[in-house]
Design an enzyme around this catalytic site. Structure first.
Site, short mmCIF file in Angstrom:
data_model
loop_
_atom_site.label_atom_id
_atom_site.label_comp_id
_atom_site.label_asym_id
_atom_site.label_seq_id
_atom_site.Cartn_x
_atom_site.Cartn_y
_atom_site.Cartn_z
N PHE A 1 17.81 69.49 40.22
CA PHE A 1 19.24 69.71 40.08
C PHE A 1 19.99 68.38 40.23
O PHE A 1 19.62 67.40 39.59
CB PHE A 1 19.72 70.81 41.05
CG PHE A 1 19.22 72.18 40.66
CD1 PHE A 1 19.55 72.74 39.44
CD2 PHE A 1 18.39 72.93 41.50
CE1 PHE A 1 19.09 74.01 39.07
CE2 PHE A 1 17.94 74.18 41.14
CZ PHE A 1 18.29 74.72 39.92
N SER A 2 20.99 68.32 41.13
CA SER A 2 21.88 67.15 41.11
C SER A 2 21.27 65.87 41.64
O SER A 2 21.92 64.81 41.58
CB SER A 2 23.17 67.47 41.85
OG SER A 2 23.86 68.50 41.17
N VAL A 3 20.05 65.91 42.14
CA VAL A 3 19.35 64.65 42.41
C VAL A 3 19.28 63.84 41.11
O VAL A 3 19.30 62.60 41.12
CB VAL A 3 17.93 64.91 42.98
CG1 VAL A 3 17.11 63.63 43.05
CG2 VAL A 3 18.03 65.58 44.35
N TYR B 1 33.79 67.09 43.36
CA TYR B 1 32.46 67.16 42.75
C TYR B 1 32.52 68.00 41.47
O TYR B 1 32.73 69.21 41.53
CB TYR B 1 31.48 67.79 43.73
CG TYR B 1 30.03 67.65 43.32
CD1 TYR B 1 29.33 66.50 43.63
CD2 TYR B 1 29.39 68.66 42.62
CE1 TYR B 1 28.00 66.35 43.26
CE2 TYR B 1 28.05 68.53 42.24
CZ TYR B 1 27.37 67.37 42.56
OH TYR B 1 26.05 67.23 42.19
#
Lengths: 407, 407
Positions: A125-127, A235
């Site tokens: 995901f947002s990694v 975000y």
């Protein structure tokens, strides 16, 4: 909500059998891949559900020497909610799929749960965003992108859209006034912004009522602007899509090839990675990377070592220093993240007041780098709450307790 | 029809740009991935178009020592149509994407064209069947499948379907009376059998008019029987699907895991492979494997060496002997394959009267093993004709000329 043991994907028997019976199927076309507890299987098998571009490894594997300290299981901590538990219990409490701790470059702790194995390409995901952020900072360091230049200077297709007149730095730090709500549990009528983004990116099938654009880049170009750019951190994933667009345009490399050439192959990774692509082959830089636990630990270690790994300078030292400097805590304070009261967000990385840098993915993925302590923690997870608010009240005190124990 | 140079996928610029302009897109949802010349790009990027299961490599790479003989370019041959050409010209004439020749275990020739590279996972189409055939023969050798047992003995879901009362051997050798036409250029009204199979397997989107089953296994279970089993060889892909079903049921391993554990990891492959999966995660054993050129060359070399490779007995010697024995030429004669007048088909491998074994994929994939000559040829291709009839009139004389030159 089922706990980690009850929702264990092996015990649940997801997708077992030839073919799997209907009740055990985890699928893209009916949305079951996005449901808990199905996704405790799905997050380790995402590439079986959506098309992906390959990010192949190459050459010798860079070593991660072992110095296991199983007694770390018994480290005690108190969660932000005031609950006492052991480190090992904290892993179940956060629905951890796999975790690895490096101390001064040695693997002191490694655990695998559920369906994960060392070669599992788990969705990050947002990694993923933190890789796009590193690439953008590397292009800035090379003089190919400029902090203060407008996005539309590099990608004319963004002209007139919400982000066209945002600067590279504003986009990097998610301080834009983009009209988009990052709400994963939207209850309003019609499709949520996140659903629309997911449909545009083929992350979900085209649901009834969708008349939006096709592809990640067309989606971000379709978004407007709500408020002036340069305000507080908010975000919003499409900022990363725009940043990826700049990175691809300026480097001439699609994101999968860039991650292969700049990170995966020079770093001596031990497993291939993959990244989800939309119907036009565009990678999902906002959240589509799938990689092995040990390889994301290598990324953390490379950052800890000032960008140097496997005998090469992977990321310029100045870029690493920029990431560890973090952003403006005043712009971040309003988000009130559990466990990160004076932190910040900059360059697509999260920052703690203690100087730690974090790459974070929804449902509990993470790369945690504490340079002062010489500690890197890589984590895969499938937490039932689609927000790191769901687990940081446990993980942050757990990391602090572990660092103290490693002392 | 555009020739190889005119249809070169790099020159055509498929999928170049961020995002690629509409005119250069190669997509799953509009069927363009199945059109020539688009598929000259697509066959090297299939995993970006459909979901796939990983077949990860592991450990040290098994060496393929080099002893290059570039003068082989100039070997001359005469095609079955009577045209004289050089070996190098034959590669263009057959729209070769990449080719590697081993002579007594050394790489004497290797060429890459178009968008291929050593880590490209190129679709192998029906070469996949030969892996399913090896697995089935290995299970027979282990006493877990029996030649004369009926398919429904192992997979009760096949009871009452066209293949339920076919024997393991009849299915292995494609000598069943299954009601299915393997016609890739069907012109009749409605959907062809191949289209229906492709839709069931998510190889194509659900086209209007499709009301059939979902998934490869449900598809083969839905087929009837036309004529008695045990007659002549007739090439029909769903036989392989049924065989795969038996193999998965008896071994307890989904095909991707079986290929990983029985071939990819013990053989020291140099690149990960992948296999297309349907919406239920079932691999397409009839044609979905994607792998690197050098790794399929290793499979050919393992077969040449009696099943031994990388210090291990990968396939029992008796199974390899069975493959090289071939099938009944009388059952094969009617198909009248160019270049293979007295050949046969058995165990999901093709056989020449000279004793050579071949794994063949539509559009020109292949593993060719000539034990007497000590030669293995691995090939990737994207020929405009969806049948090996389109290229075997060139490749077979070319292989014979090359073997003679290596002599």
């Amino acid at each position: 909500m089922m706990d980690a043991a009850a929702s264990d994907p092996v015990a649940m028997g997801w997708m077992a059998g030839s073919p799997p019976p209907a009740a055990t199927q985890v699928r893209w076309d009916d949305g079951s891949m996005w449901r808990f507890p199905q996704y405790r299987w799905g997050f380790s098998h995402m590439r079986e559900l959506v098309p992906t571009a390959a990010i192949p490894r190459a050459g010798d594997v860079s070593p991660l020497p072992l110095a296991l300290r199983d007694e770390l299981d018994d480290v005690t901590l108190t969660t932000l909610a005031g609950q006492a538990m052991s480190w090992r219990q904290s892993l179940a409490a956060t629905y951890t799929d796999a975790i690895l701790v490096l101390h001064h470059g040695r693997v002191v702790y490694e655990r695998w749960f559920g369906v994960t194995r060392p070669d599992t390409q788990h969705i990050l995901f947002s990694v993923t965003k933190s890789f796009v952020g590193l690439a953008a900072e590397m292009l800035i360091a090379a003089g190919k992108l400029t902090d203060d230049a407008k996005a539309a200077n590099y990608v004319p297709e963004l002209q007139g859209s919400g982000l066209g007149n945002a600067t590279v730095r504003q986009i990097l730090d998610m301080r834009t006034g983009l009209a988009f709500s990052e709400d994963y549990v939207a209850g309003q009528q019609g499709l949520s912004d996140v659903q629309r983004m997911s449909i545009a990116g083929a992350w979900m099938p085209r649901l009834a009522g969708y008349d939006g654009p096709d592809g990640h880049f067309a989606f971000v170009a379709s978004l407007g602007q709500d408020v002036p750019h340069g305000g507080d951190f908010v975000y919003r994933t499409p900022n990363t899509t725009a940043l990826q667009w700049l990175v691809e345009r300026v480097s001439g490399l699609p994101l999968a090839a860039l991650i292969r050439d700049w990170f995966w192959q020079p770093m001596g990774m031990e497993a291939d990675a993959a990244i989800a692509v939309d119907r036009l082959g565009t990678a999902f830089g906002g959240g589509g990377l799938m990689a092995s636990l040990r390889d994301i630990a290598r990324v953390g270690e490379m950052m800890r070592l000032g960008g140097r790994w496997n005998g090469r300078q992977i990321v310029p030292q100045a870029v690493v220093a920029r990431i560890f400097r973090g952003g403006d805590p005043a712009a971040f304070a309003h988000v009130n993240y559990p466990g990160n009261p004076d932190g910040s967000y900059a360059s697509q990385w999260w920052h703690r007041a203690g100087g730690q840098a974090m790459a974070l993915g929804v449902h509990g993925q993470g790369i945690y780098v504490d340079r002062a302590a010489g500690v890197v923690i890589a984590r895969l997870g499938s937490h039932p709450v689609a927000s790191n608010r769901g687990n940081m009240g446990v993980t942050i005190p757990a990391y602090d307790a572990l660092v103290a124990a490693l002392g």
